[in-house]
Design a protein around this motif. Sequence first.
Motif, short mmCIF file in Angstrom:
data_model
loop_
_atom_site.label_atom_id
_atom_site.label_comp_id
_atom_site.label_asym_id
_atom_site.label_seq_id
_atom_site.Cartn_x
_atom_site.Cartn_y
_atom_site.Cartn_z
N HIS A 1 32.94 86.74 23.67
CA HIS A 1 33.34 87.58 22.53
C HIS A 1 32.32 87.65 21.40
CE1 HIS A 1 37.49 88.43 23.94
NE2 HIS A 1 37.15 87.41 24.72
N HIS B 1 37.08 85.29 18.12
CA HIS B 1 37.12 83.86 18.41
C HIS B 1 35.82 83.39 19.02
CE1 HIS B 1 38.32 85.37 22.39
NE2 HIS B 1 38.42 84.16 22.91
N HIS C 1 46.11 80.87 22.59
CA HIS C 1 44.83 80.69 23.28
C HIS C 1 44.31 79.30 22.92
CE1 HIS C 1 41.90 82.70 25.75
NE2 HIS C 1 40.92 82.61 24.89
N ASP D 1 42.02 87.51 22.97
CA ASP D 1 42.50 86.80 24.15
C ASP D 1 43.80 86.11 23.80
OD1 ASP D 1 40.22 87.59 25.45
OD2 ASP D 1 39.36 85.58 25.65
N HIS E 1 34.95 81.91 21.88
CA HIS E 1 34.58 81.92 23.30
C HIS E 1 33.39 82.86 23.51
CE1 HIS E 1 38.68 80.23 24.82
NE2 HIS E 1 37.81 79.28 24.52
ZN LIG Z 1 38.92 83.43 24.90
#
Ligand SMILES: [Zn+2]
Length: 252
Positions: free
Chosen positions: A73, A68, A142, A163, A70
């Motif tokens: 990551h 993802h 998430h 996550d 964010h």
């Molecule tokens: Zn995340």
Amino acid sequence: MSEPSNPNDLRITIIGSSGTYSSADSACSSYLLRTSTTTVLVDAGPGSSMELQRQVDLGEIDAIVLSHEHPDHWTEMPSLYHAYRYGIEILGLPVFGTAGTKVRLDAVSPDATATAFAWTTIDESSAFSIGDMAFTFSATDHPVETLAIRIASGGVAVAYSADTGPAWSPKDFGNHIDLIVYETTLPTELEEAKIPHVSGRQAGERAAAAGIKTLVLTHVPPGHDPTERAAAIGETFSGTVEIAVPGATFRP
Ligand SMILES: [Zn+2]
Ligand SMILES: [Zn+2]
């Protein structure tokens, strides 16, 4: 004389396990999946290329899969782009990630997804093989599109929660999992705080319900003690519990 390769030789090596931001001892989320014939990097959190290069020659990596958008990551990807394009001069490395992750990578390294990397946008319906590994996905709980990842090879399966909040379960894959690397960002007392992550206790409950044998705890933020997350699992999970630290390798 070399031994014949074991068809069930899938293993996962922790490259980075720190949650939210890097710690003094670990980069953020990054995991290396290997069999005797295939090597795939899952997530490339900040700082991860250091441990990655201790574990593997970058030229041996067959593909990269990102969970993802964010930053904890994927933000080692601009560095890896430099390494592949200008260092070892490999172009067209397959990279798979969500649409939002591509937008962010393109903003930082506009040429990356058309040169060093061959980008494929994925979602939870995606399914493909890289070498002898079969990849499937499950959208987690998430705030942005986030994909838990299941990797099957030689009759065994490893999963990574990415996550997720408590509304996702590894049972959502609808297929067996032997070992899961599960985020345990939260101390138990924050379970009700509406933070989109889970505690050790919540991960343990969900891994047990999915019939998983081995639970590897990851994504614990700096300043938090991973052994507290393991202790919080208590009676919820009766299988093997491990703590993800850089360089550790786990087998299903
Ligand atoms: Zn995340
Ligand atoms: Zn994260």
